[in-house]
Enzyme design. Structure first.
Site, mmCIF file in Angstrom:
data_model
loop_
_atom_site.group_PDB
_atom_site.id
_atom_site.type_symbol
_atom_site.label_atom_id
_atom_site.label_comp_id
_atom_site.label_asym_id
_atom_site.label_seq_id
_atom_site.Cartn_x
_atom_site.Cartn_y
_atom_site.Cartn_z
ATOM 1 N N CYS A 56 0.884 -1.283 0.008
ATOM 2 C CA CYS A 56 -0.006 0.111 0.002
ATOM 3 C C CYS A 56 0.881 1.067 -0.128
ATOM 4 O O CYS A 56 1.873 1.245 0.956
ATOM 5 C CB CYS A 56 -0.914 -0.118 1.326
ATOM 6 S SG CYS A 56 -1.864 1.610 1.392
ATOM 7 N N ASP A 63 -0.274 -5.820 0.116
ATOM 8 C CA ASP A 63 -1.570 -6.085 -0.451
ATOM 9 C C ASP A 63 -1.424 -7.502 -1.374
ATOM 10 O O ASP A 63 -0.410 -7.324 -1.779
ATOM 11 C CB ASP A 63 -1.887 -4.869 -1.508
ATOM 12 C CG ASP A 63 -2.316 -3.719 -0.722
ATOM 13 O OD1 ASP A 63 -3.089 -3.804 0.215
ATOM 14 O OD2 ASP A 63 -1.841 -2.577 -1.095
ATOM 15 N N GLU A 79 8.696 -13.974 -22.137
ATOM 16 C CA GLU A 79 9.557 -14.949 -21.767
ATOM 17 C C GLU A 79 9.373 -15.156 -20.180
ATOM 18 O O GLU A 79 9.227 -14.208 -19.662
ATOM 19 C CB GLU A 79 11.151 -14.506 -21.855
ATOM 20 C CG GLU A 79 11.835 -16.007 -21.547
ATOM 21 C CD GLU A 79 12.038 -16.056 -20.040
ATOM 22 O OE1 GLU A 79 11.741 -17.548 -19.788
ATOM 23 O OE2 GLU A 79 12.481 -15.241 -19.225
ATOM 24 N N SER A 80 8.691 -16.468 -19.634
ATOM 25 C CA SER A 80 8.068 -16.662 -18.454
ATOM 26 C C SER A 80 8.866 -16.276 -17.195
ATOM 27 O O SER A 80 8.584 -15.510 -16.101
ATOM 28 C CB SER A 80 7.470 -17.788 -18.465
ATOM 29 O OG SER A 80 8.378 -18.901 -18.298
ATOM 30 N N GLU A 98 -5.221 -0.366 -8.530
ATOM 31 C CA GLU A 98 -5.480 -0.083 -9.919
ATOM 32 C C GLU A 98 -4.216 0.338 -10.777
ATOM 33 O O GLU A 98 -4.111 -0.197 -11.751
ATOM 34 C CB GLU A 98 -6.251 1.320 -9.997
ATOM 35 C CG GLU A 98 -7.857 1.079 -9.329
ATOM 36 C CD GLU A 98 -7.783 1.327 -7.866
ATOM 37 O OE1 GLU A 98 -9.076 1.236 -7.304
ATOM 38 O OE2 GLU A 98 -6.910 1.379 -7.097
#
Length: 158
Positions: A56, A63, A79-80, A98
């Site tokens: 936060c 969070d 690429e992962s 957001e």
């Protein structure tokens, strides 16, 4: 008859196959892309990060979110390993739900220029209110099958 796996040589430009330090911030993180071997085919790629964390920006409290990233690749794939490192860089980053969700979607879209991308950020409650954030680029390619993101409305997610 078994086929031998394709061997892809290590690339010094990729983080994959390399010892890499965790990036300190999302801006310092590098997203790698690799050529899409199925570039002429419309298909969907889904990444799920059920344990995403950030901080936060006001209280510094952690969070937690369940992220689902769907995209229809064009010439490039994410690429992962680099995506994992990028998402982990948010662990000490202060940002509103957001902003984190939309920033991730925009960054991936800018790096790989997919035909279409959407991200769903399903944030666990803080102060009793879960926040779900959705963002996408353009229109879904015609005829593309996209399954539901599979995250139930909040009733104690898990």
């Amino acid at each position: 008859m078994s086929r031998s796996p394709r061997k892809t040589p290590k690339s010094p430009s990729l983080q994959l196959g390399q010892a890499v330090e965790w990036p300190a911030t999302p801006d310092a993180a590098r997203l790698d892309r690799v050529p899409n071997p199925q570039a002429g085919t419309d298909y969907l790629v889904r990444f799920t990060a059920p344990e995403f964390t950030s901080l936060c920006p006001v209280t510094g409290q952690p969070d937690f979110a369940h992220l689902v990233i769907d995209y229809a690749p064009g010439a490039w794939l994410v690429e992962s390993k680099s995506l994992k490192l990028y998402l982990a860089s948010f662990r000490n980053h202060g940002g509103f739900h957001e902003d984190c969700t939309v920033s991730i979607g925009k960054r991936i879209a800018a790096e790989i220029k997919p035909k279409w991308l959407r991200i769903g950020g399903y944030w666990y409650p803080r102060g009793g209110i879960p926040i779900d954030v959705f963002w996408q680029t353009g229109k879904l390619p015609k005829g593309m099958w996209v399954p539901d993101q599979g995250v139930a409305p909040y009733r104690g997610r898990g």
